[in-house]
Design an enzyme around this catalytic site. Structure first.
Site, PDB file in Angstrom:
ATOM      1  N   ARG A 182       1.499  20.286   6.325  1.00 58.88           N
ATOM      2  CA  ARG A 182       2.551  19.464   6.721  1.00 58.88           C
ATOM      3  C   ARG A 182       3.575  20.192   7.580  1.00 58.88           C
ATOM      4  O   ARG A 182       3.767  19.787   8.870  1.00 58.88           O
ATOM      5  CB  ARG A 182       3.239  18.760   5.655  1.00 58.88           C
ATOM      6  CG  ARG A 182       2.217  17.631   5.136  1.00 58.88           C
ATOM      7  CD  ARG A 182       3.096  16.785   3.930  1.00 58.88           C
ATOM      8  NE  ARG A 182       4.246  15.934   4.849  1.00 58.88           N
ATOM      9  CZ  ARG A 182       5.457  16.010   4.995  1.00 58.88           C
ATOM     10  NH1 ARG A 182       6.040  17.023   4.417  1.00 58.88           N
ATOM     11  NH2 ARG A 182       6.006  15.293   5.703  1.00 58.88           N
ATOM     12  N   CYS A 240      -3.376  34.018   9.955  1.00 55.97           N
ATOM     13  CA  CYS A 240      -3.131  34.770  11.297  1.00 55.97           C
ATOM     14  C   CYS A 240      -2.970  33.757  12.317  1.00 55.97           C
ATOM     15  O   CYS A 240      -3.759  33.625  13.200  1.00 55.97           O
ATOM     16  CB  CYS A 240      -4.438  35.592  11.536  1.00 55.97           C
ATOM     17  SG  CYS A 240      -4.475  37.068  10.410  1.00 55.97           S
ATOM     18  N   GLU A 241      -1.838  32.876  12.191  1.00 55.35           N
ATOM     19  CA  GLU A 241      -1.414  32.040  13.266  1.00 55.35           C
ATOM     20  C   GLU A 241       0.133  31.885  12.963  1.00 55.35           C
ATOM     21  O   GLU A 241       0.619  31.988  11.829  1.00 55.35           O
ATOM     22  CB  GLU A 241      -1.782  30.539  12.777  1.00 55.35           C
ATOM     23  CG  GLU A 241      -3.270  30.342  12.583  1.00 55.35           C
ATOM     24  CD  GLU A 241      -3.741  29.754  13.765  1.00 55.35           C
ATOM     25  OE1 GLU A 241      -2.982  28.947  14.761  1.00 55.35           O
ATOM     26  OE2 GLU A 241      -4.927  29.074  13.653  1.00 55.35           O
ATOM     27  N   GLU A 254       0.751  -1.388  -0.081  1.00 51.83           N
ATOM     28  CA  GLU A 254      -0.043   0.013   0.037  1.00 51.83           C
ATOM     29  C   GLU A 254       0.712   1.182   0.040  1.00 51.83           C
ATOM     30  O   GLU A 254       0.853   2.208   1.040  1.00 51.83           O
ATOM     31  CB  GLU A 254      -0.813  -0.033   1.281  1.00 51.83           C
ATOM     32  CG  GLU A 254      -1.706  -1.188   1.181  1.00 51.83           C
ATOM     33  CD  GLU A 254      -2.477  -1.315   2.535  1.00 51.83           C
ATOM     34  OE1 GLU A 254      -2.228  -0.457   3.772  1.00 51.83           O
ATOM     35  OE2 GLU A 254      -3.450  -2.260   2.857  1.00 51.83           O
TER      36      GLU A 254
END
Ligand SMILES: *Cc1c(COP(=O)(O)O)cnc(C)c1O
Length: 420
Positions: free
Chosen positions: A315, A344-345, A275
């Site tokens: 990520r 805004c972080e 997979e």
């Protein structure tokens, strides 16, 4: 190896300068290379070609874009899906139902029904409770569900804690030391054809040893199950192979992985299932972005504010992940900068104190290795809309996911009349 290279000082996707895409569809935009996707699928197939019976299911959560899935289906890969939505995508891309494996710890009743309706190849059962429910559903419909039991081998994958899945404390699979009893109980249920075992210990694995440890435990379990009279014809080894996110990093190759599998699984006499996700599509995409402005800071490195943000590529904010950042047309000089998005972080930071190509407002740049767990994790946070995706083939490209504008998102919202 990928197909994002400089030609005459200009970054290309295959034979197409990236500026052509930015001019046509704007930024930020994910750019996938068809040739790279194909190459990685073929390298993976080749790495397993010496094994007698194999089945490769692309883990579509890494990149579920329909055009990407179409490339996989044309390469003959099946699909590993983890939701009804992914199952529908796999079928829509033309992947035969029989080549679809349904994984996931929280399959809902309607999703199991969807899988039974489609006649998928295999359900990977993650708990005794789930197996009992699926068997009853299948039996009531006069069907028999082909299943594998996912076990948790309690192996440390030595990767980021948020993408480790094979430690005893993780939510995935059944404890390997209880697998024998659970397998026996589930195998006896009407509606269930329990035919194998499965493991998947985590993602972005940097060395093969944890995988080898898990496979050895799985081999012991297969022997134990057979000794107890159970039938085991399939073993799903999951995904997890890592890819280099920094230029120069070296990771185990698919060929080394295939050789290890051949050594460890010799004599199992099963169909080996795989997979892979990230290793197929990670390096096959970049996130193309434009510099909004460069903001001097009072002390230290300037902030290069780009028009991509944590809602487009999560990520770095989620895992502290590194993505190489290169100018589309480097001017030859370098700078040390903090690369940030407009959200805004403070978490909307791609890199701090990074040595990068010198950039100014209006310049184009890319975050590399963004083809896996990129666009699929996007959100519309800060009402920024959903990022656009394109695929390049030689010197042409096509939009493979429209940019969804903030207006389209708010159009789905309603103000109740008691607030009017
Ligand atoms: C996420 C996942 C994969 C793919 O992992 P990669 O690290 O992208 O190869 C495979 N199998 C299962 C069950 C998964 O959850």
């Amino acid at each position: 190896m990928d197909h994002f290279d400089y030609k005459d000082g200009v970054l290309h996707a295959e034979d197409l300068p990236l500026s052509v895409i930015a001019d046509a569809v704007g930024t930020p935009v994910y750019v996938y290379s068809r040739a790279t996707l194909e190459r990685h699928a073929r390298v993976f197939k080749q790495a397993l070609a010496h094994l007698p019976r194999t089945h490769i299911a692309f883990a579509i959560k890494a990149n579920p874009n329909l055009a990407v899935l179409k490339v996989m289906s044309r390469e003959g890969l099946g699909a590993d899906v983890v939701s009804g939505g992914e199952l529908a995508r796999a079928l829509a891309a033309g992947i035969p139902a029989d080549d679809i494996v349904f994984s996931g710890v929280g399959k809902q009743t309607h999703e199991m029904v969807q899988g039974l309706d489609a006649g998928i190849g295999q359900f990977n059962i993650e708990s005794e409770e789930e197996g009992i429910e699926l068997a009853a559903l299948a039996a009531a419909r006069g069907q028999v569900a082909a299943c594998a039991l996912r076990v948790n081998p309690d192996v440390d994958a030595r990767t980021h804690e948020k993408i480790s899945t094979g430690k005893a404390e993780n939510k995935f699979g059944v404890p390997i030391d209880r697998a024998g009893g659970i397998y026996a109980r589930l195998a006896g249920l009407p509606g269930m054809n329990l035919r194998g075992v499965a493991v998947h210990i985590g993602s972005q694995l940097q060395d093969l040893q944890p995988l080898e440890d898990a496979f050895i435990k799985l081999g012991d379990l297969i022997a134990e199950l057979r000794a107890a009279g159970q039938t085991v014809t399939h073993a799903d080894l999951g995904g997890g192979l890592g890819v280099p996110y920094k230029a120069g990093e070296v990771f185990p190759s698919p060929a080394e992985y295939g050789a290890m599998v051949g050594r460890v699984c010799a004599g199992w006499d099963v169909t080996l299932q795989f997979e892979p996700g990230r290793v197929i599509c990670g390096n096959a995409g970049v996130l193309l972005t434009r510099v909004i402005r460069v903001k001097r800071s009072s002390n230290g490195a300037p902030f290069v504010i780009v028009d991509a943000a944590m809602n487009d590529l999560a990520r770095p904010a989620m895992y502290g992940a590194w993505h190489d950042f290169d100018a589309a047309v480097p001017n030859g000089s370098r700078m040390v900068a903090n690369i940030v998005g407009p959200i805004c972080e403070t978490g909307d930071t791609f890199a701090m104190g990074r040595d990068v190509d010198a950039l100014e407002a209006g310049d184009l740049a890319v975050f590399r290795t963004a083809g896996a767990y990129g666009a699929t994790m996007a959100s519309s946070y800060n009402s920024r809309g959903f990022v656009c995706e394109v695929m390049v083939d030689g010197d042409k490209f096509a939009v493979v996911a429209d940019r969804i504008l903030p207006e389209a998102i708010s159009a789905a919202e309603r103000v109740p009349d008691w607030l009017e």
